[in-house]
Design an enzyme around this catalytic site. Structure first.
Site, mmCIF file in Angstrom:
data_model
loop_
_atom_site.group_PDB
_atom_site.id
_atom_site.type_symbol
_atom_site.label_atom_id
_atom_site.label_comp_id
_atom_site.label_asym_id
_atom_site.label_seq_id
_atom_site.Cartn_x
_atom_site.Cartn_y
_atom_site.Cartn_z
ATOM 1 N N ASP A 159 0.784 -1.244 0.000
ATOM 2 C CA ASP A 159 0.000 0.000 0.000
ATOM 3 C C ASP A 159 0.815 1.294 0.000
ATOM 4 O OD1 ASP A 159 -1.452 -2.164 0.886
ATOM 5 O OD2 ASP A 159 -2.131 -1.240 2.731
ATOM 6 N N PHE B 238 2.267 -0.709 10.001
ATOM 7 C CA PHE B 238 1.269 -0.971 8.964
ATOM 8 C C PHE B 238 0.774 0.348 8.359
ATOM 9 C CE2 PHE B 238 -0.651 -5.516 9.444
ATOM 10 C CZ PHE B 238 0.609 -6.063 9.246
ATOM 11 N N GLU C 249 -10.388 -2.799 4.304
ATOM 12 C CA GLU C 249 -9.085 -2.227 4.677
ATOM 13 C C GLU C 249 -8.973 -0.811 4.089
ATOM 14 O OE1 GLU C 249 -6.101 -5.952 5.059
ATOM 15 O OE2 GLU C 249 -6.506 -5.442 2.982
HETATM 16 C C1 FRU Z 1 -3.741 -3.739 2.856
HETATM 17 C C2 FRU Z 1 -3.081 -4.138 4.165
HETATM 18 C C3 FRU Z 1 -3.452 -3.167 5.261
HETATM 19 C C4 FRU Z 1 -2.304 -3.316 6.215
HETATM 20 C C5 FRU Z 1 -1.141 -3.519 5.288
HETATM 21 C C6 FRU Z 1 -0.071 -4.422 5.822
HETATM 22 O O1 FRU Z 1 -3.088 -4.174 1.722
HETATM 23 O O2 FRU Z 1 -3.440 -5.460 4.493
HETATM 24 O O3 FRU Z 1 -4.712 -3.408 5.848
HETATM 25 O O4 FRU Z 1 -2.148 -2.183 7.034
HETATM 26 O O5 FRU Z 1 -1.665 -4.072 4.101
HETATM 27 O O6 FRU Z 1 1.030 -4.475 4.974
#
Ligand code: FRU
Length: 505
Positions: free
Chosen positions: A49, A110, A233
């Site tokens: 992300d 994250f 997410e």
């Molecule tokens: C989305 C996700 C988020 C998380 C991150 C971890 O792709 O799963 O929810 O914060 O990637 O790398």
């Protein structure tokens, strides 16, 4: 034995080298076949992300979920790059690394966001001039087991290069194992920071408010609504004007979840509604789900914060990959790129307000020679402007046509769909879920379909009718050649122009 282990550790550390400071993507000479030429990709290693998208002091920052030690997901930290023009990126060292707590638990950094605290509401900065604050999910884990997720903050006094974690972290903990992806913005009418976060397995976006970024109070929850086939997410909530009616202003909520093709794949949906400083209420709940992108390679997109008022655009940036097969894509030494930044707006389409996305116009400055011989084209980074007055059957283009592979971008008149068929696009065997066809329902505008097709080595973005629908799709061509071939089965009328792109590096 110890020495052998030590030597192995050194060898591993140098194989998985940390990002070089200040490596300028424009000065980089890459020669990997699938490396995009005008999209952001990390110099090496895994990314997912985009995080902390914010404009500050002449730079657009891109932090991103990054594994400093390998080409698959793990050790999540915030990688960092900056750009002045949204096209040419400068790679910078990891901004917020994972760490180990005093009690031996590990914390990964994250996804989250970053804001410019220009009123120094947080008190982190020596003067009223303020600085940058990152808001992220601290993912606490032990022996690969997730224990807890809560929201934490870190501040930067050096234009986002380095961050200090706040010693009062976490700033928001509701005692859950899954609670993540804070997106924060300043809400002028209530003079508060607002945070959108997800409770993934309950398909809910929780909203919180704060005066100082440190102490947060619950405002409201939104959801479940629309697509709930897979966890939610990376939420974002932002105001948006209608491009065809400047007096029309709405709030848009976007969420990453499952894909129009079902829960095997991740995708994104959006909601249009109102936000009064406390709750987001979606208009016409029966109209959802509305999907943001019909290709299988667009996820976790969020908007840029603090874009200068003189610019005024709402800019969206997403990850061009899919969790279904993303870790296995055949690229090395990096894995995954970002899609091109997009300008989003609202438009009334057949009487309904809809989200419209267009590639930032800056990309046109990279246009090189116009391609006159489509079949003999030799570049794999090209733009095609294609318009079609369709007949009754399928028409379209074969792109990235080599001696052994091709990808079809077509219009299916019977189904009223634009599709990208990557079943014969090259290497499709690295994962069983990769092959297949992406399809988007489309309309004809005055009997005509217009496509802006951006092709960049292994990434294809198709914008239909000025961004009414978008398909983002990865392909990994094999063989030699890169021709474009038009096909149509009946009396359809086609117009095409195409350009080669100059590389950003
Ligand atoms: C989305 C996700 C988020 C998380 C991150 C971890 O792709 O799963 O929810 O914060 O990637 O790398």
């Amino acid at each position: 034995m110890r020495w052998i282990l030590f030597l192995i550790a050194i060898a591993l550390a140098s194989a998985c080298r940390a990002p070089e400071s200040g490596v300028d993507q424009t000065a980089q000479q890459y020669n990997e076949p699938f490396r995009p030429r005008f999209h952001f990709s990390p110099h090496h290693n895994w990314t997912n992300d985009p995080n902390g998208l914010v404009y500050f002091a002449g730079e657009y920052h891109l932090y991103y979920q990054y594994n400093p030690f390998g080409n698959r997901w793990g050790h999540m930290s915030w990688g960092h790059a900056v750009t002045k023009d949204l096209l040419h990126w400068q790679h910078l060292p990891v901004a917020i690394p994972e760490y180990v707590d005093d009690n031996g638990d590990s914390t990964m950094i994250f996804s989250g966001s970053a804001v410019v605290d220009d009123k120094n509401t947080s008190g982190f900065f020596p003067s009223e001039s303020g600085g940058m604050v990152a808001i992220y999910t601290s993912h606490v884990h032990k022996a690969k087991q997730g224990l807890r997720q809560h929201q934490s903050i870190a501040y930067s006094k050096d234009s986002g290069r380095t961050y200090t974690r706040y010693d009062g972290n976490p700033v928001l903990d509701i005692g859950r194992k899954d609670f993540r992806d804070p997106k924060v913005f300043w809400h002028e009418p209530t003079q508060k920071w607002i945070m959108a976060t997800v409770i993934p397995d309950e398909f809910k976006v929780n909203l919180y408010a704060s005066k100082d970024l440190k102490s947060w109070s619950f405002l409201s929850e939104f959801g479940p609504l629309g697509d709930t086939a897979r966890i939610w997410e990376c939420p974002d909530l932002f105001p948006l004007n209608a491009s065809d009616d400047p007096s029309m202003s709405k709030w848009v909520m976007i969420v990453s979840n499952s894909h129009p093709q079902g829960a095997t794949y991740v995708g994104m949906q959006y909601f249009i509604g109102s936000f009064d400083g406390t709750s987001f209420v979606a208009d016409r709940p029966s109209q959802y789900p509305l999907y943001l992108d019909f290709g299988r390679d667009y996820y976790a997109a969020i908007t840029y914060d603090n874009v200068p008022a003189s610019d005024g655009r709402t800019l969206l940036l997403g990850w061009a990959n899919n969790w279904a097969y993303g870790e296995d894509i055949p690229t090395y030494p990096w894995k995954s790129a970002m899609a091109l930044p997009r300008e989003v707006s609202l438009r009334t389409i057949d009487g309904q307000l809809r989200l419209v996305q267009q590639p930032i116009t800056e990309y046109k400055t990279l246009r090189g020679d116009e391609i006159t011989d489509l079949a003999g084209n030799t570049s794999r980074s090209i733009e095609i402007e294609y318009s079609l007055v369709p007949g009754k059957a399928t028409a379209g283009l074969r792109v990235l046509k080599t001696d052994s592979a091709h990808t079809i971008i077509g219009y299916d008149a019977e189904r009223g769909e634009v599709y990208i068929d990557r079943t014969e696009s090259g290497n499709v065997s690295f994962h069983p879920t990769f092959t297949g066809v992406d399809r988007a329902p489309v309309r004809l505008v005055d009997g005509k379909l217009s496509l802006t097709i951006l092709i960049d080595q292994s990434l294809i973005e198709v914008f239909v009718n000025g961004g009414e629908q978008v398909l983002t799709t990865q392909v990994f061509p094999t063989g030699s050649g890169s021709g474009v071939e038009l096909f149509s089965n009946d009396e359809s009328v086609v117009e095409v122009r195409a350009w080669e792109f100059n590389s950003i590096w």
